[in-house]
Design an enzyme around this catalytic site. Structure first.
Site, short mmCIF file in Angstrom:
data_model
loop_
_atom_site.label_atom_id
_atom_site.label_comp_id
_atom_site.label_asym_id
_atom_site.label_seq_id
_atom_site.Cartn_x
_atom_site.Cartn_y
_atom_site.Cartn_z
N GLU A 104 21.56 18.75 -6.45
CA GLU A 104 21.33 17.62 -5.55
C GLU A 104 22.55 16.70 -5.43
O GLU A 104 22.48 15.52 -5.77
CB GLU A 104 20.10 16.82 -6.00
CG GLU A 104 18.83 17.65 -5.99
CD GLU A 104 17.58 16.84 -6.29
OE1 GLU A 104 17.71 15.66 -6.68
OE2 GLU A 104 16.48 17.37 -6.12
N GLU A 126 13.43 23.76 -7.04
CA GLU A 126 12.49 22.79 -7.61
C GLU A 126 11.36 22.54 -6.62
O GLU A 126 11.60 22.41 -5.42
CB GLU A 126 13.16 21.42 -7.89
CG GLU A 126 14.08 21.41 -9.08
CD GLU A 126 14.72 20.04 -9.33
OE1 GLU A 126 14.09 19.01 -9.01
OE2 GLU A 126 15.85 20.02 -9.84
C1 BG6 Z 1 14.90 16.06 -8.56
C2 BG6 Z 1 15.80 16.22 -9.75
O1 BG6 Z 1 15.47 15.12 -7.75
O2 BG6 Z 1 13.63 15.57 -8.74
C3 BG6 Z 1 15.09 16.22 -11.09
O3 BG6 Z 1 16.63 17.33 -9.62
C4 BG6 Z 1 14.00 15.17 -11.06
O4 BG6 Z 1 16.03 16.03 -12.09
C5 BG6 Z 1 13.00 15.60 -10.01
O5 BG6 Z 1 13.38 14.93 -12.27
C6 BG6 Z 1 11.77 14.72 -9.92
O6 BG6 Z 1 12.13 13.40 -9.71
P1 BG6 Z 1 11.52 12.23 -10.57
O7 BG6 Z 1 12.24 11.02 -10.11
O8 BG6 Z 1 10.09 12.20 -10.25
O9 BG6 Z 1 11.81 12.60 -11.99
#
Ligand code: BG6
Length: 468
Positions: free
Chosen positions: A164, A368
């Site tokens: 990201e 993800e």
């Molecule tokens: C993504 C990241 O943006 O979202 C992760 O790559 C992150 O590292 C995930 O944990 C979820 O976001 P958050 O803010 O809910 O932890």
């Protein structure tokens, strides 16, 4: 069967969010080790000092992955565990740690997907030349990545160069939510340009070294919808597409910045700090796949009446951006929201995969996707999370529909396998199949418990996505 035989059913994590052992066995501090210790920067001042202690408990976690049938595990390497000051002296214990993790995964039949950079820049580089703002970071990143290829290249078939880039540059240099907590559009462009150069050089070197694995960046893709069919809203959405999406993905794939985004940046009075030779560095670095981190869609309007209600359980940004005059993020009344007011929109994943396929003719890896939610550990050690199962099921169905539409998808990494540290939301926002018994105030024993979703994904994997 929609999912090809070698489709990877996987899950993901990041070093700072799981490892702990922040300064153990020679690891140098990263910018997050410093940033999370400054009062007010994170939710309830939580840090990843201990996180979920993967550094010491990786074997137990990998055994759980094996029990679930997980086919691939995406994790990141902490640059400052391998090179404590970012460059120069190696930390042999850190290098050995990742050999052990990779070997253990392979011995359990799990394909490692290695992220080279997931936001934890060695703090020494921040001090030496302001990190991503210093041109030196391009060569230092490249040297670090080359070291990883030399060490682990023969065992690892999937590499994610950067996690990201759009988020760590925007949140770090525009929104004051990540280190170095700035609100400076020109600095953002500079940091981002250096990241583009580092990414391109790294991909070229990986290929030049003769490896046959796949390599690509992971992009945080929140496809944009127009708030209405009013032409000014549609134009605002087009501007958002240029500056929030194509600005990164076009550069990765085409090896050059997109024309309209560059013009818009100039109209705002800023510039991309291209130097002689940069255009050549960016060229011919087309990735093997586009990594897609998909959580939600974004709705764009020229003017906003109803903005998204902030969730109380996170750190919020109030920083203004020069792009605010072109487009604003609006609420979307057509979708449900998570407890953190993120849009729940499975169709957005299908749209993301289709847009990438038709614009770039490139395979995707869903690097993800997941639901952050509050979970309850019952007295008998069970955790009932039907909301997570429903979320993942709907997204798998959307992915299946995208494949039927003609998209090539290499695999699906849920975020995350274990509960982990959430950068701005502490430990209560849980994503895992495995509940880790700790919270913001108390690390307790960090015991692991399998949630209902653990067994559900086990079935999904065993049937190659047919039972869900
Ligand atoms: C993504 C990241 O943006 O979202 C992760 O790559 C992150 O590292 C995930 O944990 C979820 O976001 P958050 O803010 O809910 O932890």
């Amino acid at each position: 069967m929609t999912f090809q035989k070698d489709f990877l059913w996987a899950s993901a994590s990041a070093a700072y969010q799981i490892e702990g052992a922040a300064l153990t066995n020679g690891k140098g501090p990263s910018i997050w080790d410093i940033y999370s210790h400054v009062e007010g920067n994170t939710f309830k001042n939580t840090t990843g000092d201990v996180a979920i202690d993967f550094y010491h408990r990786f074997l137990e976690d990998i055994q759980l992955m094996k029990e679930q049938g997980l086919q691939a595990y995406r994790f990141s390497i902490a640059w400052s565990r391998v090179l404590p000051t970012g460059t120069g002296n190696r930390n042999e214990e850190g290098i050995a740690f990742y050999h052990t993790v990779i070997d253990t995964l392979l011995a359990h039949g799990i394909e490692p997907i290695v992220t080279i950079y997931h936001w934890d820049l060695p703090n020494a580089l921040q001090e030496a030349y302001e990190g991503w703002l210093g041109r030196e970071v391009v060569d230092d990143f490249h040297a670090y990545a080359t070291l990883l290829f030399e060490e682990y290249g023969s065992k690892v078939n999937y590499w994610v160069t950067m996690n990201e880039q759009n988020i760590f540059t925007s949140l770090g240099y525009l929104q004051k939510l990540h280190p170095p907590k700035m609100n400076d559009f020109q600095a953002f462009l500079r940091a981002n340009h250096h990241a583009n150069l580092a990414n391109a050089k790294t991909i070229k070197t990986y290929r030049a070294m003769g490896f046959h694995g796949k390599i690509g960046p992971s992009f945080a893709y929140s496809p944009a919808y127009a708030k209405s069919c009013a032409p000014e809203d549609v134009l605002a959405m087009e501007d958002a597409l240029e500056l929030e999406n194509w600005f990164w993905m076009d550069t990765y794939v085409n090896g050059a910045y997109p024309i309209l985004a560059v013009r818009k940046i100039e109209q705002m009075g800023y510039h991309i700090p291209m130097m002689e030779g940069d255009a050549e560095i960016l060229q011919d670095s087309r990735p093997d796949f586009m990594g897609v981190n998909y959580y939600q869609t974004t709705t764009i309007a020229k003017e906003v009446e109803a903005s998204i209600k902030p969730s109380g359980n996170t750190v919020q940004s109030t920083a203004q951006r020069p792009t605010d005059t072109w487009y604003r993020v609006s609420d979307n009344p057509y979708v449900q929201k998570t407890d953190w007011n993120w849009m729940i929109d499975p169709s957005g994943l299908r749209i993301a995969l289709r847009r990438i396929t038709s614009r770039y003719q490139l395979p995707t890896l869903i690097s993800e996707n997941g639901l952050g939610a509050y979970d309850t550990l019952e007295a008998d050690g069970s955790v009932h999370d039907p909301y997570r199962i429903a979320f993942l099921k709907a997204h798998i169905e959307a992915m299946e529909a995208a494949i039927a539409d003609g998209c090539e998808v290499l695999g699906y990494c849920t975020w995350s396998f274990q509960d982990l540290f959430s950068w701005l939301n502490g430990y209560a926002k849980r994503y895992g199949f495995v509940y880790v018994d700790r919270d913001e105030e108390n690390e307790r024993e960090l015991k692991r418990y399998k949630k209902d979703s653990f067994y559900w994904y086990q079935r999904v994997i065993a049937t190659n996505g047919q039972e869900r």
